[in-house]
Design a protein around this motif. Sequence first.
Motif, PDB file in Angstrom:
ATOM      1  N   ARG A 180      28.385  45.312  26.263  1.00 46.58           N
ATOM      2  CA  ARG A 180      28.548  45.942  26.001  1.00 46.58           C
ATOM      3  C   ARG A 180      29.824  46.928  26.963  1.00 46.58           C
ATOM      4  NH1 ARG A 180      23.409  47.474  30.027  1.00 46.58           N
ATOM      5  NH2 ARG A 180      24.234  49.371  30.043  1.00 46.58           N
ATOM      6  N   LEU A 181      30.960  46.828  26.039  1.00 46.72           N
ATOM      7  CA  LEU A 181      32.747  46.840  26.366  1.00 46.72           C
ATOM      8  C   LEU A 181      32.938  47.957  26.297  1.00 46.72           C
ATOM      9  CD1 LEU A 181      33.703  44.685  23.419  1.00 46.72           C
ATOM     10  CD2 LEU A 181      33.086  44.257  25.498  1.00 46.72           C
ATOM     11  N   ASN A 182      31.853  49.592  25.977  1.00 45.25           N
ATOM     12  CA  ASN A 182      32.464  51.323  26.130  1.00 45.25           C
ATOM     13  C   ASN A 182      31.806  51.481  27.319  1.00 45.25           C
ATOM     14  OD1 ASN A 182      33.508  51.533  24.124  1.00 45.25           O
ATOM     15  ND2 ASN A 182      31.212  52.478  23.015  1.00 45.25           N
ATOM     16  N   ASP A 183      30.245  50.667  28.048  1.00 49.33           N
ATOM     17  CA  ASP A 183      30.244  50.991  29.454  1.00 49.33           C
ATOM     18  C   ASP A 183      31.073  50.501  30.352  1.00 49.33           C
ATOM     19  OD1 ASP A 183      27.593  52.423  28.842  1.00 49.33           O
ATOM     20  OD2 ASP A 183      26.850  50.621  28.308  1.00 49.33           O
ATOM     21  N   ALA A 184      31.622  49.025  30.106  1.00 51.86           N
ATOM     22  CA  ALA A 184      32.635  48.000  31.073  1.00 51.86           C
ATOM     23  C   ALA A 184      34.138  49.481  30.834  1.00 51.86           C
ATOM     24  CB  ALA A 184      32.920  47.214  30.671  1.00 51.86           C
ATOM     25  N   ALA A 185      34.491  49.490  30.380  1.00 49.37           N
ATOM     26  CA  ALA A 185      35.444  50.437  30.252  1.00 49.37           C
ATOM     27  C   ALA A 185      35.117  51.909  31.063  1.00 49.37           C
ATOM     28  CB  ALA A 185      36.191  51.200  29.159  1.00 49.37           C
ATOM     29  N   LYS A 186      34.641  52.402  31.167  1.00 51.92           N
ATOM     30  CA  LYS A 186      34.182  53.437  31.594  1.00 51.92           C
ATOM     31  C   LYS A 186      33.886  53.193  33.302  1.00 51.92           C
ATOM     32  CE  LYS A 186      31.063  55.693  28.407  1.00 51.92           C
ATOM     33  NZ  LYS A 186      29.514  56.533  27.850  1.00 51.92           N
ATOM     34  N   CYS A 187      33.132  51.648  33.427  1.00 51.62           N
ATOM     35  CA  CYS A 187      32.824  51.968  34.788  1.00 51.62           C
ATOM     36  C   CYS A 187      34.841  51.670  35.611  1.00 51.62           C
ATOM     37  CB  CYS A 187      32.085  50.198  35.051  1.00 51.62           C
ATOM     38  SG  CYS A 187      30.568  50.642  35.032  1.00 51.62           S
TER      39      CYS A 187
END
Length: 316
Positions: A180-187
Motif C-alpha cells: 500500500r505504497l500511497n498510504d505509506a507515502a502519506k504516513c
Amino acid sequence: KLGGQAKNVDLIIRAGSDLISHGRFLTLSKWIDDLPDRTVKNNPALLSMRGGISLSMGNVTKGREYLSQAIEMLRKKDPDRLLVRALLRRATSYRLLGNIQMAQEDINDATKMVSSQEHNKLVLADKDLEQAEIYYRQVKLNDAIRFFDSAKHRYQILNDTEAFAKAEFRTASAYKSSGRLNDAAKCYESALEFFRKTHNIIWQASLLNNLGGLQHLLGEYELAVGSFEQSIEYSRLGGIPTSEAYALTSMGDAYLDLNAFQEAEEAFRQARIIAMKNEDNYLLFYIELSESELNRLYGRMEQARGFHIGALKRAE
C-alpha cells in the motif's frame, strides 16, 4: 547534600521519559552518570531509563541488562506503571536482538498489569505499538496495521501529537511491506512534517531513511540517495549509530541497483562495523544477504557463498 541529591533523582525520574521521547539521550545520560553509582544501581526507575537510553543509542544488549535489573527489583513490589514501562522497553530490546518469543512474553506480562484507567492510557497505547512492531517483524502485516491503528487512536484521544507522529512513521513501514505504497507515502510525509516543525533530527533521520526506501522502491533513485545522505548526516549529528547503520545499508542497496558496486561495498562495510558493535543480528543478516548478492554480481562466487552461509546461520 542528601536532600539535594534526592531532588535531583526526582527531577530526572519525572523528566526522563520526555527526554528519551525527544531524543535528548546525551543530556539524560549525563544527568544519570553524575549521580553516585550506588544511587543508580539501587533505583529501578533510573536503571530502566538507563536501559532505554542504551536501546536508543544502539547498545541493545547492555540496555536489556539494565532493564532486567530494574524489572527484578520492581517485581518485588506491587506491579505498577514503572514495571510495565520497563517490561515494554525490555520487549523492544528482545525484539531488536531477534528474540521474538521473549519480547512477546514481556508484552503479555505488561498487558496483564494495565487496565483502561486514565493513568494507564498512555501505557496501553505504547503496549499496542510494541505489539504491532512484533507482528511486523513476524510479517503478520494485517495484525501489525491493526495494532498500529489502535495505538494511533489511543494517542489521538490523549492529544499526544508527537507519539501519534511516531506511530504514523511505523505504520508507513507496514503499509509499504503490504504494497500500500500511497498510504505509506502519506504516513511518512505526515510524520516528517511534524518532526521538521519540532526540529527533531533524531526522528527525521529515521524517517528520511524509510522515505528513501520507498523512493528507491518507486525507482526514484536520485531522490532516494538524497534522502539516505540526509539521514546519515542527521544520524551522525544526533549521535545515533543504529540509525546511521540502517541508512548506510539502504544507501548500499540503492548503489547496488545502480551498479555502483564500489560505493555499495563501502556503504555495507561501514554499516556492518556499526551493526556488529551494536549486536544487531537482524541488520547483520540483511547486510550479509546484500553482500552476498554484491559479490555474486562482482563474480566473486566463493565470497558470495560465504556471506550467504553467514546470513543463514544468523537466521537459525
